[in-house]
Design a protein around this motif. Structure first.
Motif, PDB file in Angstrom:
ATOM      1  N   ASP A   1       0.831  -1.204   0.000  1.00  0.00           N
ATOM      2  CA  ASP A   1       0.000   0.000   0.000  1.00  0.00           C
ATOM      3  C   ASP A   1       0.863   1.251   0.000  1.00  0.00           C
ATOM      4  O   ASP A   1       1.890   1.326   0.695  1.00  0.00           O
ATOM      5  CB  ASP A   1      -0.907   0.017   1.229  1.00  0.00           C
ATOM      6  CG  ASP A   1      -1.989  -1.049   1.165  1.00  0.00           C
ATOM      7  OD1 ASP A   1      -2.293  -1.510   0.053  1.00  0.00           O
ATOM      8  OD2 ASP A   1      -2.515  -1.423   2.234  1.00  0.00           O
ATOM      9  N   VAL A   2       0.435   2.248  -0.774  1.00  0.00           N
ATOM     10  CA  VAL A   2       1.057   3.577  -0.753  1.00  0.00           C
ATOM     11  C   VAL A   2       0.233   4.421   0.207  1.00  0.00           C
ATOM     12  O   VAL A   2      -0.971   4.620   0.003  1.00  0.00           O
ATOM     13  CB  VAL A   2       1.062   4.216  -2.149  1.00  0.00           C
ATOM     14  CG1 VAL A   2       1.647   5.618  -2.082  1.00  0.00           C
ATOM     15  CG2 VAL A   2       1.842   3.360  -3.126  1.00  0.00           C
ATOM     16  N   VAL A   3       0.863   4.908   1.274  1.00  0.00           N
ATOM     17  CA  VAL A   3       0.159   5.716   2.279  1.00  0.00           C
ATOM     18  C   VAL A   3       0.925   7.011   2.515  1.00  0.00           C
ATOM     19  O   VAL A   3       2.151   7.062   2.377  1.00  0.00           O
ATOM     20  CB  VAL A   3      -0.007   4.945   3.607  1.00  0.00           C
ATOM     21  CG1 VAL A   3      -0.879   3.721   3.421  1.00  0.00           C
ATOM     22  CG2 VAL A   3       1.347   4.541   4.168  1.00  0.00           C
ATOM     23  N   SER A   4       0.180   8.039   2.878  1.00  0.00           N
ATOM     24  CA  SER A   4       0.781   9.322   3.232  1.00  0.00           C
ATOM     25  C   SER A   4       0.926   9.382   4.746  1.00  0.00           C
ATOM     26  O   SER A   4      -0.045   9.189   5.476  1.00  0.00           O
ATOM     27  CB  SER A   4      -0.087  10.478   2.731  1.00  0.00           C
ATOM     28  OG  SER A   4       0.409  11.702   3.225  1.00  0.00           O
ATOM     29  N   LYS A   5       2.139   9.664   5.221  1.00  0.00           N
ATOM     30  CA  LYS A   5       2.380   9.777   6.655  1.00  0.00           C
ATOM     31  C   LYS A   5       2.332  11.235   7.116  1.00  0.00           C
ATOM     32  O   LYS A   5       2.562  11.521   8.298  1.00  0.00           O
ATOM     33  CB  LYS A   5       3.736   9.167   7.006  1.00  0.00           C
ATOM     34  CG  LYS A   5       3.828   7.679   6.708  1.00  0.00           C
ATOM     35  CD  LYS A   5       5.188   7.134   7.064  1.00  0.00           C
ATOM     36  CE  LYS A   5       5.287   5.643   6.737  1.00  0.00           C
ATOM     37  NZ  LYS A   5       6.629   5.091   7.053  1.00  0.00           N
ATOM     38  N   ALA A   6       2.070  12.146   6.189  1.00  0.00           N
ATOM     39  CA  ALA A   6       2.008  13.572   6.511  1.00  0.00           C
ATOM     40  C   ALA A   6       0.683  14.148   6.027  1.00  0.00           C
ATOM     41  O   ALA A   6       0.013  13.569   5.165  1.00  0.00           O
ATOM     42  CB  ALA A   6       3.173  14.309   5.869  1.00  0.00           C
ATOM     43  N   ASN A   7       0.334  15.291   6.572  1.00  0.00           N
ATOM     44  CA  ASN A   7      -0.880  15.985   6.175  1.00  0.00           C
ATOM     45  C   ASN A   7      -0.510  17.243   5.394  1.00  0.00           C
ATOM     46  O   ASN A   7       0.470  17.916   5.721  1.00  0.00           O
ATOM     47  CB  ASN A   7      -1.703  16.379   7.411  1.00  0.00           C
ATOM     48  CG  ASN A   7      -2.010  15.190   8.295  1.00  0.00           C
ATOM     49  OD1 ASN A   7      -2.200  14.077   7.809  1.00  0.00           O
ATOM     50  ND2 ASN A   7      -2.066  15.411   9.596  1.00  0.00           N
ATOM     51  N   GLY A   8      -1.300  17.537   4.378  1.00  0.00           N
ATOM     52  CA  GLY A   8      -1.045  18.774   3.642  1.00  0.00           C
ATOM     53  C   GLY A   8      -1.532  18.717   2.216  1.00  0.00           C
ATOM     54  O   GLY A   8      -2.106  17.721   1.755  1.00  0.00           O
TER      55      GLY A   8
END
Length: 432
Positions: A77-84
């Motif tokens: 899975d490709v996941v984002s660990k940051a918000n923005g």
């Protein structure tokens, strides 16, 4: 009219029966009147001669095959660990990506500010730690100097006390002066003990631990802030094909949203299928199997069995089979269908016998085998049929001499010589 028609048909049938009877009588009379006959005809019945043939292996069938699906070796899975907000998208859905390649970039202004604050906090904590270390050195030096001074004062007081006692013995001083020197000596000893106690207490204390803890905490905060900056470049978790990826510039992503895409690893790639109980037994114990694309059946490959379920699935009543295939040229793609050969060409070469050599007695099957100087009756377990031959699962072996003709005239244990002798023709008198 109906009665007339019926009578005509009955008359015609009787006429045909009479003609047939007369014909049979004429043939019989002809036989009886043959030259040299004495009024009786004979019919010769000669049994088939016993023939044997060596049992051998023959191809009973083509390899057993099953359809299988080509699937990714691993799906990450490709996941984002940051918000923005997404500033740029580097890769597109369907592209092949290498592990660590940047897929898209998120605005990191807030993260840079947090990193700068952590750097300043670490600098301040390090300065406080250094000051605490310097103070510790200076304070210990003062305490050590005080111990040295107290030691000197004690030595001087001891000398004065000794001199006063000598003078008292000489009669030059009075007892009051001796007592004063003794009091001064005791005070000097007390001062030395106090100075030594303060130095020992200082050495046993840790006056810089608090400052050191603050500096270490500030260092960890800076490491976290620096590491979080890496999360603003979302990278491929592995090498493979990028799928289910729909990120666009201007979109806001968050760590709580879950996956934003997948990377399907296709080197190595898997070929998966579900086996029935029967086909499971064909594969059990094997290390590799042959596979091929049905569009190009002449191009076959061999793949290792990476997984074979040890127990049947209660839901599907099947066993999962997975093959692992190297795919460095990415020639195999998920979603394709291949054929997997559960048996080999060699396995399909089995001990076979002519179907006509089998003797059937109710539900059992037998054959005769020439064993030494006898014909032995054997019970056999038969399998698949191919043309005029049938597979033998148990009962006879490759190379044994099988009776392929005349077996119905043999008895179990009958001598070969007696069966090989030319059988005499038997005669039966013909009907007169």
């Amino acid at each position: 009219m109906i009665n007339d028609s019926s009578r005509k048909r009955k008359f015609r049938y009787r006429s045909m029966g009479v003609i047939a009877l007369l014909t049979a009588a004429a043939v019989l009379a002809s036989a009886c009147a043959a030259p040299g006959s004495k009024g009786a005809a004979t019919v010769s019945l000669a049994p088939k001669a016993v023939k044997t043939e060596a049992v051998k292996k023959q191809k009973i069938s083509n390899p057993i095959e099953q359809v299988a699906d080509v699937a990714a070796g691993t799906t990450l899975d490709v996941v984002s660990k940051a918000n923005g907000e997404v500033l740029s998208v580097v890769k597109k859905r369907g592209e092949y990506v290498e592990k660590g390649e940047v897929l898209f970039v998120i605005d990191n202004k807030d993260a840079l500010s947090a990193q700068r604050k952590s750097q300043l906090a670490l600098k301040s904590a390090q300065e406080s730690l250094q000051q605490a270390r310097d103070n510790k050195v200076n304070n210990r030096k003062d305490l050590a100097d005080n111990v040295a001074r107290s030691q000197t004062a004690l030595t001087n007081a001891q000398q004065d006390y000794n001199k006063t006692r000598n003078d008292f013995d000489a009669g030059t001083v009075v007892q009051h002066q001796v007592d004063q020197m003794k009091q001064a000596l005791d005070n000097a000893q007390m001062n030395l003990d106090a100075a030594q106690s303060k130095l020992s207490a200082f050495d046993n204390s840790d006056s810089i631990s608090s400052a050191q803890t603050q500096a270490e905490s500030a260092s960890l905060s800076l490491e976290d802030a620096t590491r979080s900056l890496e999360n603003y470049e979302v990278k491929a978790p592995g090498s493979g094909v990028l799928t289910d990826f729909n990120v666009v510039v201007g979109q806001t992503v968050s760590a709580a949203a879950g996956k934003v895409g997948q990377v399907q690893q296709i080197d190595p790639i898997k070929i998966k299928t579900e086996l029935t109980e029967t086909n499971y037994q064909l594969v059990k114990g094997k290390q590799e199997l042959v596979f091929y694309n049905p569009d190009t059946p002449d191009k076959k490959g061999t793949a290792k069995i990476s997984y074979l379920a040890p127990i049947m699935s209660t839901a599907t009543k099947t066993y999962t089979l997975e093959l692992e295939v190297p795919n460095s040229d990415h020639g195999l793609q998920p979603g394709n269908r291949f054929m997997v050969q559960l048996t080999t060409e060699t396995e399909e070469q089995v001990v076979s016998i002519p179907t006509l050599s089998v003797i059937r007695e109710e539900s059992d099957t037998f054959v005769f085998v020439e064993q030494g100087d006898q014909y032995v009756k054997r019970k056999v377990k038969l399998g698949r049929i191919s043309g005029e031959f049938q597979e033998v699962i148990d009962g006879v072996k490759d190379g044994e001499k099988l009776v392929i003709s005349g077996q119905n005239t043999l008895k179990d244990g009958q001598k070969v010589e007696s069966a090989s002798a030319s059988p005499a023709a038997t005669t039966t008198p013909a009907a007169k």
